[in-house]
Design an enzyme around this catalytic site. Structure first.
Site, PDB file in Angstrom:
ATOM      1  N   GLY A 150       0.783  -1.234   0.000  1.00 52.26           N
ATOM      2  CA  GLY A 150       0.000   0.000   0.000  1.00 52.26           C
ATOM      3  C   GLY A 150       0.811   1.278   0.000  1.00 52.26           C
ATOM      4  O   GLY A 150       0.247   2.354   0.207  1.00 52.26           O
ATOM      5  N   GLU A 210       5.221  -5.697   1.764  1.00 54.22           N
ATOM      6  CA  GLU A 210       4.636  -6.374   0.599  1.00 54.22           C
ATOM      7  C   GLU A 210       4.177  -5.375  -0.460  1.00 54.22           C
ATOM      8  O   GLU A 210       2.991  -5.250  -0.747  1.00 54.22           O
ATOM      9  CB  GLU A 210       3.442  -7.220   1.046  1.00 54.22           C
ATOM     10  CG  GLU A 210       3.806  -8.255   2.081  1.00 54.22           C
ATOM     11  CD  GLU A 210       2.587  -8.959   2.656  1.00 54.22           C
ATOM     12  OE1 GLU A 210       2.748 -10.084   3.132  1.00 54.22           O
ATOM     13  OE2 GLU A 210       1.475  -8.380   2.628  1.00 54.22           O
ATOM     14  N   PRO A 211       5.103  -4.658  -1.070  1.00 57.59           N
ATOM     15  CA  PRO A 211       4.693  -3.673  -2.074  1.00 57.59           C
ATOM     16  C   PRO A 211       4.243  -4.331  -3.379  1.00 57.59           C
ATOM     17  O   PRO A 211       4.872  -5.277  -3.848  1.00 57.59           O
ATOM     18  CB  PRO A 211       5.977  -2.870  -2.300  1.00 57.59           C
ATOM     19  CG  PRO A 211       7.075  -3.839  -1.970  1.00 57.59           C
ATOM     20  CD  PRO A 211       6.554  -4.727  -0.885  1.00 57.59           C
ATOM     21  N   ARG A 213      -9.438   0.656 -13.347  1.00 57.32           N
ATOM     22  CA  ARG A 213      -9.278   1.499 -12.154  1.00 57.32           C
ATOM     23  C   ARG A 213     -10.028   2.837 -12.207  1.00 57.32           C
ATOM     24  O   ARG A 213     -10.635   3.214 -11.208  1.00 57.32           O
ATOM     25  CB  ARG A 213      -7.794   1.715 -11.846  1.00 57.32           C
ATOM     26  CG  ARG A 213      -7.054   0.385 -11.577  1.00 57.32           C
ATOM     27  CD  ARG A 213      -5.613   0.598 -11.169  1.00 57.32           C
ATOM     28  NE  ARG A 213      -5.502   1.009  -9.782  1.00 57.32           N
ATOM     29  CZ  ARG A 213      -5.325   2.227  -9.381  1.00 57.32           C
ATOM     30  NH1 ARG A 213      -5.179   3.204 -10.245  1.00 57.32           N
ATOM     31  NH2 ARG A 213      -5.267   2.497  -8.103  1.00 57.32           N
ATOM     32  N   TYR A 230     -12.501   2.700  -9.204  1.00 55.18           N
ATOM     33  CA  TYR A 230     -12.053   3.464  -8.032  1.00 55.18           C
ATOM     34  C   TYR A 230     -12.198   4.979  -8.217  1.00 55.18           C
ATOM     35  O   TYR A 230     -12.042   5.722  -7.257  1.00 55.18           O
ATOM     36  CB  TYR A 230     -10.568   3.216  -7.764  1.00 55.18           C
ATOM     37  CG  TYR A 230     -10.208   1.810  -7.366  1.00 55.18           C
ATOM     38  CD1 TYR A 230     -10.882   1.138  -6.352  1.00 55.18           C
ATOM     39  CD2 TYR A 230      -9.130   1.159  -7.977  1.00 55.18           C
ATOM     40  CE1 TYR A 230     -10.515  -0.143  -5.979  1.00 55.18           C
ATOM     41  CE2 TYR A 230      -8.762  -0.119  -7.608  1.00 55.18           C
ATOM     42  CZ  TYR A 230      -9.464  -0.778  -6.604  1.00 55.18           C
ATOM     43  OH  TYR A 230      -9.087  -2.029  -6.240  1.00 55.18           O
ATOM     44  N   CYS A 280     -18.773  -1.371 -25.128  1.00 55.37           N
ATOM     45  CA  CYS A 280     -20.117  -0.848 -25.326  1.00 55.37           C
ATOM     46  C   CYS A 280     -20.898  -0.830 -24.025  1.00 55.37           C
ATOM     47  O   CYS A 280     -21.951  -1.474 -23.912  1.00 55.37           O
ATOM     48  CB  CYS A 280     -20.831  -1.650 -26.402  1.00 55.37           C
ATOM     49  SG  CYS A 280     -20.148  -1.299 -28.020  1.00 55.37           S
ATOM     50  N   TYR A 290      -2.320  -3.698 -11.309  1.00 53.35           N
ATOM     51  CA  TYR A 290      -3.786  -3.748 -11.214  1.00 53.35           C
ATOM     52  C   TYR A 290      -4.453  -3.280 -12.504  1.00 53.35           C
ATOM     53  O   TYR A 290      -5.518  -2.671 -12.478  1.00 53.35           O
ATOM     54  CB  TYR A 290      -4.282  -2.941 -10.005  1.00 53.35           C
ATOM     55  CG  TYR A 290      -3.647  -3.413  -8.721  1.00 53.35           C
ATOM     56  CD1 TYR A 290      -4.140  -4.536  -8.063  1.00 53.35           C
ATOM     57  CD2 TYR A 290      -2.534  -2.767  -8.202  1.00 53.35           C
ATOM     58  CE1 TYR A 290      -3.532  -5.003  -6.921  1.00 53.35           C
ATOM     59  CE2 TYR A 290      -1.922  -3.230  -7.047  1.00 53.35           C
ATOM     60  CZ  TYR A 290      -2.432  -4.355  -6.409  1.00 53.35           C
ATOM     61  OH  TYR A 290      -1.817  -4.812  -5.284  1.00 53.35           O
TER      62      TYR A 290
HETATM   63  C1  LIG Z   1      -2.808  -6.288  -2.301  1.00 52.35           C
HETATM   64  C2  LIG Z   1      -1.907  -6.589  -1.159  1.00 52.35           C
HETATM   65  C3  LIG Z   1      -0.631  -6.020  -1.094  1.00 52.35           C
HETATM   66  C4  LIG Z   1      -0.121  -5.019  -2.103  1.00 52.35           C
HETATM   67  O1  LIG Z   1      -0.754  -3.790  -2.040  1.00 52.35           O
HETATM   68  P1  LIG Z   1      -0.255  -2.548  -2.929  1.00 52.35           P
HETATM   69  O2  LIG Z   1      -1.245  -1.489  -2.661  1.00 52.35           O
HETATM   70  O3  LIG Z   1      -0.250  -3.000  -4.331  1.00 52.35           O
HETATM   71  O4  LIG Z   1       1.125  -2.209  -2.469  1.00 52.35           O
HETATM   72  C5  LIG Z   1       0.172  -6.412  -0.060  1.00 52.35           C
HETATM   73  N1  LIG Z   1      -0.239  -7.286   0.875  1.00 52.35           N
HETATM   74  C6  LIG Z   1      -1.469  -7.842   0.855  1.00 52.35           C
HETATM   75  C7  LIG Z   1      -1.858  -8.807   1.907  1.00 52.35           C
HETATM   76  C8  LIG Z   1      -2.342  -7.512  -0.160  1.00 52.35           C
HETATM   77  O5  LIG Z   1      -3.567  -8.052  -0.189  1.00 52.35           O
END
Ligand SMILES: *Cc1c(COP(=O)(O)O)cnc(C)c1O
Length: 442
Positions: A236, A277-278, A318, A322, A351, A389
């Site tokens: 995130g 976890e990027p 997206r 979003y 369409c 994404y």
């Molecule tokens: C989707 C997700 C991420 C990655 O999120 P980003 O916004 O792409 O960085 C990391 N960890 C978990 C558990 C996720 O579900």
């Protein structure tokens, strides 16, 4: 006509992120449009930047596979020593097929079927499991008593670019509610499980000032779980997308977290490893969609000017899902940047009326025209921030458009196909016509 060239102050005219205008034309002519182009050097630079972040006792980077799971992308991250976050057993299988060792993968999923053929086998081969609910922890304990496990905590709050990207707090179904930690303890004791990692993922595009309190909540819980060796902060991490967006310095929160971890070590004698976890951070700005302009329509004096392209919901969901802005840049068919043209909306090729790329940020029901170079049918539009994404989260095959190809720009400047355009045979391969409905023609 109310549409006219707009040079008044307002949003900046967007620029290409990594392709040159000549490369846009080259890619379009070589691979056809629409096409995803990923930049290997940008991915390498992102990994290097995260590896250099301050940390107290070391850190592991797990690339979040769901952002962009093509085999060549996975191979690139694996070759850089990056580990992986998987959101389903199928992502795990894709990564293992691409050559990733199962022990380098942590699976954090909404669905974990311990009765399936795949999941228990992968866990026996080393896949690490992160329990996202008390139910999952119980099922894991029944299947694998006496082993190590991770636990995902919902810290009670979250933060994301929009509500749909927020995965913490009372409105989120992800993770074990922080007040249910005593139940985690009870289940772990019942099945002789050792909790070795605590995990949060509070949302995509979160504020660092929400991430730190979430990390501190994990440290509080870790005091009660003496075998915890690592805290995983999830993904995130914010990125700069639009020309007017600020820059984000991720070393600031990392430095603060490092000092929290040092304090924790002083108090408990335990040196915790940090994991992150990027997904977005590593790939989003390293990918572009090259599309062709197929039409331009206007809707009267009080109306709009729509530039239509041969991509849309089938490649990029997206903006309409979003309300997230993506830079759009015009390139002429000769491979040059045109002078600025009229402010325009951008429509996709599907369409349904929702296939527009210029939604108002945060509001998918409204349009918000953008500054754009002057284009006409036959020219190109490049949609930026499309490396994460997009290919993995599109309205694939809607209107029966085949899945677009993916191309990698290598560090030497060459372009190589890493996923071919889908064929109509592949698109219909699993369809079965009952005998009595068959005709001679098929
Ligand atoms: C989707 C997700 C991420 C990655 O999120 P980003 O916004 O792409 O960085 C990391 N960890 C978990 C558990 C996720 O579900």
């Amino acid at each position: 006509m109310s549409v006219q060239t707009d040079s008044s102050p307002g949003p900046a005219l967007e620029q290409l992120k990594f392709l040159s205008p000549a490369e846009v034309r080259h890619v379009a002519e070589t691979f056809g449009t629409p096409v995803f182009v990923y930049d290997e050097q940008r991915i390498r630079d992102g990994v290097a930047l995260l590896k250099d972040l301050p940390s107290a006792y070391g850190h592991t980077i797990r690339y979040s596979l769901k952002a962009s799971p093509s085999a060549a992308v996975i191979r690139l991250f694996d070759s850089l020593g990056v580990h992986f976050d998987a959101s389903s057993v199928w992502e795990v299988i894709r990564a293992v097929r691409a050559g990733v060792a199962p022990e380098k993968i942590l699976m954090t999923a909404q669905e974990a079927d311990f009765g399936s053929a795949e999941l228990p086998d992968l866990i026996r081969r080393g896949l690490q499991f992160d329990a996202g609910s008390l139910q999952q922890l119980t099922e894991y304990g029944e299947a694998f008593p006496g082993t190590e496990v991770s636990v995902r905590i919902n810290p009670g709050f979250g933060s994301g670019l929009v509500r749909r990207l927020t995965s913490g707090g009372p409105d989120s179904s992800f993770g074990i509610w922080h007040e249910q930690v005593p139940e985690v303890k009870a289940i772990a004791e019942r099945y002789d499980l050792t909790v070795t990692r605590l995990h949060v993922h509070i949302g995509s595009g979160h504020h660092a000032d929400v991430l730190l309190p979430a990390a501190r909540r994990l440290l509080e819980i870790a005091k009660d779980f003496g075998d915890v060796r690592a805290v995983d902060l999830g993904g995130g991490y914010r990125i700069t997308v639009m020309a007017d967006d600020p820059e984000y310095d991720h070393s600031e929160w990392a430095e603060e977290l490092a000092s929290d971890l040092r304090l924790f070590a002083e108090q408990t004698g335990r040196e915790l490893h940090m994991e992150m976890e990027p997904g977005t951070f590593l790939v989003a700005n390293a990918g572009s969609i090259v599309a062709k302009v197929i039409d331009v329509v206007t809707t009267g004096d009080e109306g709009r000017r729509f530039v239509k392209i041969n991509a849309g919901l089938t490649e990029i969901l997206r903006p309409s899902y979003y309300g997230s802005p993506h830079p759009v840049v015009a390139v002429t068919r000769e491979g040059e940047l045109p002078p600025e043209g009229p402010r325009s909306d951008v429509a996709g090729h599907c369409c349904i009326a929702g296939d527009v790329l210029t939604t108002r940020p945060g509001s998918v029901e409204e349009l918000s025209p953008v500054r754009l170079g002057a284009v006409e049918p036959g020219d190109y539009l490049v949609v930026e921030r499309s490396g994460g994404y997009c290919a993995s989260m599109s309205m694939k095959n809607f209107n029966s458009y085949p899945e677009a190809p993916e191309v990698l720009r290598r560090p030497d400047g060459s372009f190589t196909l890493i996923r071919a355009r889908q064929t109509i045979d592949q698109l219909t391969a699993n369809e079965i016509i009952p005998d009595d409905l068959k005709t001679e023609a098929v």
